[in-house]
Design a protein around this motif. Sequence first.
Motif, PDB file in Angstrom:
ATOM      1  N   ALA A 137      82.305   1.621 -53.047  1.00 42.69           N
ATOM      2  CA  ALA A 137      83.165   2.398 -53.931  1.00 42.69           C
ATOM      3  C   ALA A 137      84.640   2.077 -53.764  1.00 42.69           C
ATOM      4  CB  ALA A 137      82.951   3.893 -53.691  1.00 42.69           C
ATOM      5  N   ARG A 138      85.008   1.445 -52.644  1.00 42.01           N
ATOM      6  CA  ARG A 138      86.425   1.281 -52.342  1.00 42.01           C
ATOM      7  C   ARG A 138      86.758  -0.172 -51.988  1.00 42.01           C
ATOM      8  NH1 ARG A 138      88.870   5.989 -52.126  1.00 42.01           N
ATOM      9  NH2 ARG A 138      90.655   5.170 -50.989  1.00 42.01           N
ATOM     10  N   PHE A 139      88.017  -0.511 -52.135  1.00 35.49           N
ATOM     11  CA  PHE A 139      88.481  -1.872 -51.864  1.00 35.49           C
ATOM     12  C   PHE A 139      88.189  -2.305 -50.432  1.00 35.49           C
ATOM     13  CE2 PHE A 139      90.736  -1.252 -55.784  1.00 35.49           C
ATOM     14  CZ  PHE A 139      91.092  -2.512 -56.254  1.00 35.49           C
ATOM     15  N   ASP A 140      88.300  -1.387 -49.486  1.00 28.21           N
ATOM     16  CA  ASP A 140      88.118  -1.787 -48.095  1.00 28.21           C
ATOM     17  C   ASP A 140      86.659  -2.084 -47.745  1.00 28.21           C
ATOM     18  OD1 ASP A 140      87.125   0.785 -48.062  1.00 28.21           O
ATOM     19  OD2 ASP A 140      88.689   1.605 -46.765  1.00 28.21           O
TER      20      ASP A 140
ATOM     21  N   ALA B 247      93.313  -6.295 -58.307  1.00 29.47           N
ATOM     22  CA  ALA B 247      93.247  -6.109 -59.754  1.00 29.47           C
ATOM     23  C   ALA B 247      94.647  -5.875 -60.309  1.00 29.47           C
ATOM     24  CB  ALA B 247      92.347  -4.923 -60.100  1.00 29.47           C
ATOM     25  N   SER B 248      95.013  -6.623 -61.325  1.00 31.08           N
ATOM     26  CA  SER B 248      96.296  -6.420 -61.995  1.00 31.08           C
ATOM     27  C   SER B 248      96.154  -5.331 -63.047  1.00 31.08           C
ATOM     28  CB  SER B 248      96.777  -7.709 -62.661  1.00 31.08           C
ATOM     29  OG  SER B 248      97.117  -8.682 -61.701  1.00 31.08           O
ATOM     30  N   VAL B 249      97.120  -4.402 -63.072  1.00 33.36           N
ATOM     31  CA  VAL B 249      97.176  -3.366 -64.103  1.00 33.36           C
ATOM     32  C   VAL B 249      98.593  -3.326 -64.657  1.00 33.36           C
ATOM     33  CG1 VAL B 249      95.374  -1.994 -62.968  1.00 33.36           C
ATOM     34  CG2 VAL B 249      97.774  -1.487 -62.511  1.00 33.36           C
ATOM     35  N   PHE B 250      98.733  -2.754 -65.849  1.00 36.93           N
ATOM     36  CA  PHE B 250     100.058  -2.595 -66.445  1.00 36.93           C
ATOM     37  C   PHE B 250     100.450  -1.131 -66.348  1.00 36.93           C
ATOM     38  CE2 PHE B 250     102.878  -1.770 -70.103  1.00 36.93           C
ATOM     39  CZ  PHE B 250     103.885  -2.688 -69.834  1.00 36.93           C
ATOM     40  N   ASP B 251     101.527  -0.858 -65.602  1.00 36.02           N
ATOM     41  CA  ASP B 251     102.036   0.491 -65.403  1.00 36.02           C
ATOM     42  C   ASP B 251     102.875   0.881 -66.618  1.00 36.02           C
ATOM     43  OD1 ASP B 251     103.811   2.652 -64.613  1.00 36.02           O
ATOM     44  OD2 ASP B 251     103.252   2.251 -62.546  1.00 36.02           O
ATOM     45  N   LEU B 252     102.419   1.895 -67.356  1.00 34.50           N
ATOM     46  CA  LEU B 252     103.109   2.282 -68.587  1.00 34.50           C
ATOM     47  C   LEU B 252     104.477   2.903 -68.345  1.00 34.50           C
ATOM     48  CD1 LEU B 252     100.112   3.749 -70.623  1.00 34.50           C
ATOM     49  CD2 LEU B 252     101.493   1.755 -71.244  1.00 34.50           C
ATOM     50  N   LEU B 253     104.674   3.529 -67.179  1.00 33.75           N
ATOM     51  CA  LEU B 253     105.958   4.172 -66.906  1.00 33.75           C
ATOM     52  C   LEU B 253     107.033   3.147 -66.537  1.00 33.75           C
ATOM     53  CD1 LEU B 253     104.845   7.369 -64.940  1.00 33.75           C
ATOM     54  CD2 LEU B 253     105.279   7.092 -67.397  1.00 33.75           C
ATOM     55  N   SER B 254     106.679   2.202 -65.705  1.00 31.54           N
ATOM     56  CA  SER B 254     107.655   1.183 -65.297  1.00 31.54           C
ATOM     57  C   SER B 254     107.640  -0.037 -66.212  1.00 31.54           C
ATOM     58  CB  SER B 254     107.390   0.736 -63.861  1.00 31.54           C
ATOM     59  OG  SER B 254     106.134   0.073 -63.764  1.00 31.54           O
ATOM     60  N   ARG B 255     106.609  -0.110 -67.078  1.00 31.04           N
ATOM     61  CA  ARG B 255     106.423  -1.250 -67.975  1.00 31.04           C
ATOM     62  C   ARG B 255     106.396  -2.561 -67.188  1.00 31.04           C
ATOM     63  NH1 ARG B 255     110.078   0.215 -73.361  1.00 31.04           N
ATOM     64  NH2 ARG B 255     109.146   2.271 -73.720  1.00 31.04           N
ATOM     65  N   SER B 256     105.613  -2.547 -66.150  1.00 32.13           N
ATOM     66  CA  SER B 256     105.520  -3.721 -65.286  1.00 32.13           C
ATOM     67  C   SER B 256     104.102  -3.846 -64.736  1.00 32.13           C
ATOM     68  CB  SER B 256     106.515  -3.617 -64.126  1.00 32.13           C
ATOM     69  OG  SER B 256     106.199  -2.505 -63.298  1.00 32.13           O
ATOM     70  N   THR B 257     103.805  -5.019 -64.210  1.00 35.60           N
ATOM     71  CA  THR B 257     102.504  -5.263 -63.597  1.00 35.60           C
ATOM     72  C   THR B 257     102.465  -4.679 -62.188  1.00 35.60           C
ATOM     73  OG1 THR B 257     102.128  -7.299 -64.852  1.00 35.60           O
ATOM     74  CG2 THR B 257     100.919  -7.055 -62.785  1.00 35.60           C
ATOM     75  N   ARG B 258     101.380  -4.002 -61.891  1.00 37.61           N
ATOM     76  CA  ARG B 258     101.097  -3.541 -60.535  1.00 37.61           C
ATOM     77  C   ARG B 258      99.832  -4.228 -60.060  1.00 37.61           C
ATOM     78  NH1 ARG B 258     100.226   2.639 -60.426  1.00 37.61           N
ATOM     79  NH2 ARG B 258      99.718   2.141 -58.262  1.00 37.61           N
ATOM     80  N   VAL B 259      99.802  -4.595 -58.799  1.00 37.46           N
ATOM     81  CA  VAL B 259      98.594  -5.177 -58.215  1.00 37.46           C
ATOM     82  C   VAL B 259      97.947  -4.124 -57.328  1.00 37.46           C
ATOM     83  CG1 VAL B 259      97.644  -7.003 -56.771  1.00 37.46           C
ATOM     84  CG2 VAL B 259      99.569  -7.501 -58.291  1.00 37.46           C
ATOM     85  N   VAL B 260      96.720  -3.762 -57.661  1.00 39.96           N
ATOM     86  CA  VAL B 260      95.997  -2.735 -56.913  1.00 39.96           C
ATOM     87  C   VAL B 260      95.079  -3.425 -55.910  1.00 39.96           C
ATOM     88  CG1 VAL B 260      94.524  -0.702 -57.068  1.00 39.96           C
ATOM     89  CG2 VAL B 260      96.078  -1.263 -58.949  1.00 39.96           C
ATOM     90  N   ARG B 261      95.244  -3.078 -54.643  1.00 38.98           N
ATOM     91  CA  ARG B 261      94.455  -3.687 -53.570  1.00 38.98           C
ATOM     92  C   ARG B 261      93.738  -2.664 -52.699  1.00 38.98           C
ATOM     93  NH1 ARG B 261      99.163  -7.095 -53.379  1.00 38.98           N
ATOM     94  NH2 ARG B 261      98.635  -9.293 -53.789  1.00 38.98           N
ATOM     95  N   GLU B 262      93.906  -1.395 -52.997  1.00 37.09           N
ATOM     96  CA  GLU B 262      93.280  -0.376 -52.167  1.00 37.09           C
ATOM     97  C   GLU B 262      92.920   0.834 -53.017  1.00 37.09           C
ATOM     98  OE1 GLU B 262      96.181   0.501 -49.207  1.00 37.09           O
ATOM     99  OE2 GLU B 262      97.544   1.525 -50.588  1.00 37.09           O
ATOM    100  N   GLY B 263      92.018   1.660 -52.459  1.00 28.40           N
ATOM    101  CA  GLY B 263      91.617   2.861 -53.163  1.00 28.40           C
ATOM    102  C   GLY B 263      90.284   2.698 -53.878  1.00 28.40           C
ATOM    103  N   ASP B 264      90.144   3.403 -54.985  1.00 28.04           N
ATOM    104  CA  ASP B 264      88.896   3.473 -55.738  1.00 28.04           C
ATOM    105  C   ASP B 264      88.705   2.228 -56.601  1.00 28.04           C
ATOM    106  OD1 ASP B 264      87.283   4.262 -58.264  1.00 28.04           O
ATOM    107  OD2 ASP B 264      86.887   5.906 -56.871  1.00 28.04           O
ATOM    108  N   LEU B 265      87.617   1.512 -56.371  1.00 26.35           N
ATOM    109  CA  LEU B 265      87.370   0.269 -57.099  1.00 26.35           C
ATOM    110  C   LEU B 265      87.119   0.493 -58.589  1.00 26.35           C
ATOM    111  CD1 LEU B 265      85.062  -2.051 -54.942  1.00 26.35           C
ATOM    112  CD2 LEU B 265      87.173  -2.709 -56.109  1.00 26.35           C
ATOM    113  N   ALA B 266      86.256   1.444 -58.906  1.00 27.38           N
ATOM    114  CA  ALA B 266      85.918   1.678 -60.304  1.00 27.38           C
ATOM    115  C   ALA B 266      87.152   2.068 -61.114  1.00 27.38           C
ATOM    116  CB  ALA B 266      84.846   2.757 -60.419  1.00 27.38           C
ATOM    117  N   ALA B 267      88.018   2.902 -60.529  1.00 23.31           N
ATOM    118  CA  ALA B 267      89.231   3.314 -61.230  1.00 23.31           C
ATOM    119  C   ALA B 267      90.130   2.115 -61.501  1.00 23.31           C
ATOM    120  CB  ALA B 267      89.981   4.365 -60.414  1.00 23.31           C
ATOM    121  N   ALA B 268      90.293   1.240 -60.515  1.00 30.37           N
ATOM    122  CA  ALA B 268      91.157   0.073 -60.681  1.00 30.37           C
ATOM    123  C   ALA B 268      90.600  -0.887 -61.725  1.00 30.37           C
ATOM    124  CB  ALA B 268      91.331  -0.639 -59.347  1.00 30.37           C
TER     125      ALA B 268
END
Length: 250
Positions: A105-108, A116-137
């Motif tokens: 279930a988790r990155f670790d 996983a690369s995501v686009f942050d709508l508030l900062s209007r920039s790419t974020r790289v997610v490497r930890e936490g919930d896999l399905a959410a990312a």
Amino acid sequence: MTCTLGDWLHERPFHLALSAGFFGFFSHAGLLAALEDAGLRPAGVTGASAGALSGGLWAAGLDADTLRDELASLRRAHFWDPGPGAGLLRGRLMRRKLESILPTARFDGTRVPFAASVFDLLSRSTRVVREGDLAAAICASSALPGLFQPVWIRGRPCIDGGVLDRPAHAGLPPSERALYHHLASHSPWRWYAPQVPPRPDTLAIVLRDLPRSGPFRLDVGMVALDQTRRRAKRLLDAPVPEGGDGVMMD
């Protein structure tokens, strides 16, 4: 002596970057199958959108044949949940489907590092997610604007990682060699779609004219998967460009 792509990948550890590209996760799964067939295992995987879906499932522990079986059984009812919001689909069914098949279930808990690369709508920039919930990312990275509603990651609304990081290179460790699977755009309106981005010590694979899948053409995705598997095997036996970086096409 000629150095083939397979030789180049066997020489030293490499990371795998899987690009965005609508329902191109079928093709990415075909590439992963070709690598497994050749006894090649990436030291890490990065993905954006379609690349995050296939790459995340594989990194979490699904072997390529199991991934193929899961995609073959995919039906529109598994992710089609229209509802009010900033996007046609709420994304709840997709997340539930991912949670049911992810081995961890988790990155670790992944067998190799995954980003996983995501686009942050508030900062209007790419974020790289490497930890936490896999399905959410994975859901966030795959939330195609207009089709899926944003996914909240750490209190911030995020959508498709391919918005600014189509090649999923943002998550690659600096100075590490990489294999990049580039999904060529089929859409004529995407005249601005970036070409294969240059990166030192990186070889890119581009398979032209693959069948294009979509939510109403899931069966075509399996054709693209098997075609990619076959054609990628052929590229593994092809000589690499001089200098060890560049683009290999089939």
